[in-house]
Design an enzyme around this catalytic site. Structure first.
Site, short mmCIF file in Angstrom:
data_model
loop_
_atom_site.label_atom_id
_atom_site.label_comp_id
_atom_site.label_asym_id
_atom_site.label_seq_id
_atom_site.Cartn_x
_atom_site.Cartn_y
_atom_site.Cartn_z
N THR A 17 19.82 -55.44 -10.86
CA THR A 17 20.28 -56.57 -10.05
C THR A 17 21.75 -56.38 -9.70
O THR A 17 22.48 -55.64 -10.38
CB THR A 17 20.13 -57.89 -10.82
OG1 THR A 17 21.08 -57.91 -11.89
CG2 THR A 17 18.74 -58.05 -11.39
N ARG A 29 24.85 -52.42 -13.51
CA ARG A 29 26.20 -52.95 -13.58
C ARG A 29 26.52 -53.31 -15.03
O ARG A 29 25.69 -53.87 -15.74
CB ARG A 29 26.35 -54.22 -12.73
CG ARG A 29 26.23 -53.99 -11.23
CD ARG A 29 27.50 -53.33 -10.69
NE ARG A 29 27.46 -53.24 -9.23
CZ ARG A 29 26.90 -52.24 -8.56
NH1 ARG A 29 26.32 -51.25 -9.23
NH2 ARG A 29 26.92 -52.21 -7.25
N GLU A 38 35.49 -50.24 -18.40
CA GLU A 38 35.44 -48.79 -18.25
C GLU A 38 36.82 -48.24 -17.95
O GLU A 38 37.60 -48.90 -17.27
CB GLU A 38 34.46 -48.41 -17.12
CG GLU A 38 33.03 -48.83 -17.42
CD GLU A 38 32.04 -48.51 -16.30
OE1 GLU A 38 32.51 -48.04 -15.22
OE2 GLU A 38 30.83 -48.71 -16.47
N HIS A 48 28.99 -43.76 -16.48
CA HIS A 48 28.81 -44.31 -15.13
C HIS A 48 28.50 -43.19 -14.13
O HIS A 48 29.23 -42.95 -13.16
CB HIS A 48 30.07 -45.07 -14.70
CG HIS A 48 29.79 -46.10 -13.65
ND1 HIS A 48 30.43 -47.31 -13.61
CD2 HIS A 48 28.93 -46.13 -12.60
CE1 HIS A 48 29.99 -48.02 -12.58
NE2 HIS A 48 29.07 -47.31 -11.96
#
Length: 529
Positions: free
Chosen positions: A206, A235, A264, A282
């Site tokens: 999402t 995310r 991050e 990531h």
């Protein structure tokens, strides 16, 4: 002939750089290796810049970028871009939202397989420690396991297709899609989130919105089956990291595959201390193919913007300041807020939007409709919806958008109204602008009100009987929820009342349920603007 200046502030694939360098009407400047404090000394030359996550487009950057007309964020996320600041300066912000779709899908599958077979740990045993111990590494098969997919958009749907190829039983939860999008692919569709929590493997895809932040927390993990596997390549923050840590540590969550984190770089994240988690830094977009697509698409968008041809995937208003009168801008902002409020209050797949402009503002009903659609679709799509793609996305989802302009009527010289119809019913909201650009909602579903569209709001409809306000206040006080404003609309003919209660604190599902259990309650809705 004066050349357009395009400046590349961060590293992108060579293919994009070659596109820029080959254009005779473009002066291309690559400053990706320049220290960021030095970048501020040269960015004033740029008409268009291409950035990634390493460049903070903040006030200092914007003050230095005196000639900047457009900015391309080479990727999806725009957390490092001050979009409001860009808008105030007439700078168009664009992103590249779909180039990394397949990369993110395949990374999700990689994490899923790695978790099921504890692959990194078996690899380390042999490669690093030179231990050959096959009996230590019994894993699990994906076949016949039930996969729950939260969010069935471009990435989630493709994960579902690949999981079906592994002979998994796939179910999805996404209240903002037509169920046929899932069922046509042989994927079960549910409106009950607990069906997802009962799965063997759960993956989330999402956008990061007010609704989705922390949507998997302590309570949700407690409902899951023992030994569940959780994946997040979307995310950071969609899973509550503290709750995830406790779930992994206790064994309730057998394994997790995580590519994204709240903060991050995540080099000191406590999750890294656990031995039942696969982690990557990531890497959702980190394939050669996706980097090629990101770079070439970003370069083409920058070229189009520099030449004034088009502004694909623009995230802010793609018009010049002098093309719309000042008074109308406040109404555009208001109707977008109304759309966002309506979508939260009436969650579910949207069927139609009717936008009305009363008075002089009716001349801008086309723009009003676009802004209303952005607000309404933002609830489900987050940052992926923008003023350029809103009409297209609405059409793609089968949402009818109707527009109406009428003469001024009643007490207001100008008023905007939105009627949103979803599978859960209809909600109608109207608003106006008072002096000094003061925004107000003046009517909700026929109840006259005076509400500033801002903050945490409880919409409480009830039968108009004595004692209700006291009961509501008692419940909120019991849960330490402070009321900052209370606006009441009454309809004597129907014997109903609608309260809009502005509160200072987040409101839990427990509080909403207690309010809904009151005998006088007709419905309770919670929205955040």
């Amino acid at each position: 002939m004066k050349k357009h200046v395009i400046m590349v502030c961060d590293h992108i694939h060579e293919s994009g750089l070659q596109m820029l360098a080959s254009q005779p009407d473009i002066e291309y400047i690559n400053v990706a290796d320049l220290p960021k404090d030095e970048l501020l000394k040269v960015v004033g030359k740029a008409d268009v810049v291409i950035t990634r996550s390493s460049t903070e487009v903040n006030q200092a950057f914007l003050e230095a970028a005196t000639n900047l007309k457009a900015l391309v964020r080479a990727g999806v996320g725009v957390d490092n871009v001050d979009i409001e600041g860009c808008s105030k300066r007439g700078i168009i912000v664009m992103n590249v939202p779909t180039a990394n779709t397949i990369a993110a899908v395949e990374l999700t599958m990689a994490h899923m397989l790695a978790c099921m077979r504890a692959f990194p740990y078996a690899h380390n045993d042999l490669k690093l420690d030179r231990i050959w111990k096959r009996e230590k590494w019994y894993g699990y098969e994906l076949k016949d396991k039930k996969l729950g997919i939260i969010g069935f958009g471009n990435i989630g749907s493709r994960v579902g297709m690949r999981a079906k190829a592994f002979e998994m039983d796939v179910i999805t939860y996404d209240p903002y899609i037509d169920p046929a999008k899932a069922t046509d692919l042989g994927v079960e569709y549910t409106t009950n989130f607990d069906d997802i929590l009962a799965c063997d493997v759960i993956t989330i895809h999402t956008p990061k919105t007010q609704e989705t932040i922390g949507m998997i927390g302590k309570e949700e993990i407690a409902k899951m089956k023992d030994g569940v596997v959780l994946i997040n390549c979307a995310r950071g923050g969609l899973y509550d990291e503290e709750a995830l840590y406790e779930g992994l540590k206790s064994g309730k969550v057998r394994f997790a595959g995580i590519d994204v984190f709240v903060k991050e770089p995540a080099t000191d994240n406590p999750l890294l201390d656990l031995d039942n988690i696969t982690v990557t830094p990531h890497l959702g977009a980190n394939t050669h193919e996706s980097q090629y697509k990101i770079a070439t698409q970003a370069a083409q968008q920058a070229l189009d913007a520099a030449r004034g041809i088009s502004y694909p995937n623009a995230l802010n208003l793609p018009i010049r300041e002098n093309e719309i009168p000042e008074y109308a801008k406040a109404y555009l902002e208001l109707i977008q807020k109304i759309g966002f409020l309506a979508a939260q209050a009436n969650r579910g797949p949207i069927k139609s939007l009717k936008v009305t402009g009363e008075g002089e503002i009716g001349e801008f009903v086309d723009s009003l409709a676009t802004f209303a659609a952005v607000g309404a679709l933002k609830e489900s799509l987050g940052e992926t919806i923008n003023y350029v793609n809103a009409d297209f996305v609405a059409k793609e989802r089968g949402i009818e958008i109707r527009k109406e302009k009428t003469p001024a009527r009643g007490a207001f010289k100008n008023r905007v109204a939105l009627k949103l119809t979803s599978e859960n019913g209809v909600i109608e909201i109207s608003g106006t602008i008072f002096n000094d650009n003061v925004q107000r909602i003046v009517e909700i579903n026929g109840f006259a009100l005076d509400v500033e569209p801002k903050g945490r709001m409880i919409l409480f409809k009830n039968t108009d009987v004595p004692g209700v306000i006291g009961d509501v206040g008692h419940i909120l006080a019991k849960h330490h929820v402070n009321i900052s404003d209370f606006r009441l609309g009454r309809d004597k003919s129907s014997g109903m009342a609608l309260a809009v209660i502005i509160v200072d604190n987040d409101v839990s599902e427990e509080v909403l349920k207690e309010l809904d259990d009151l005998e006088a309650s007709v419905y309770v809705k919670y929205v955040i603007l």
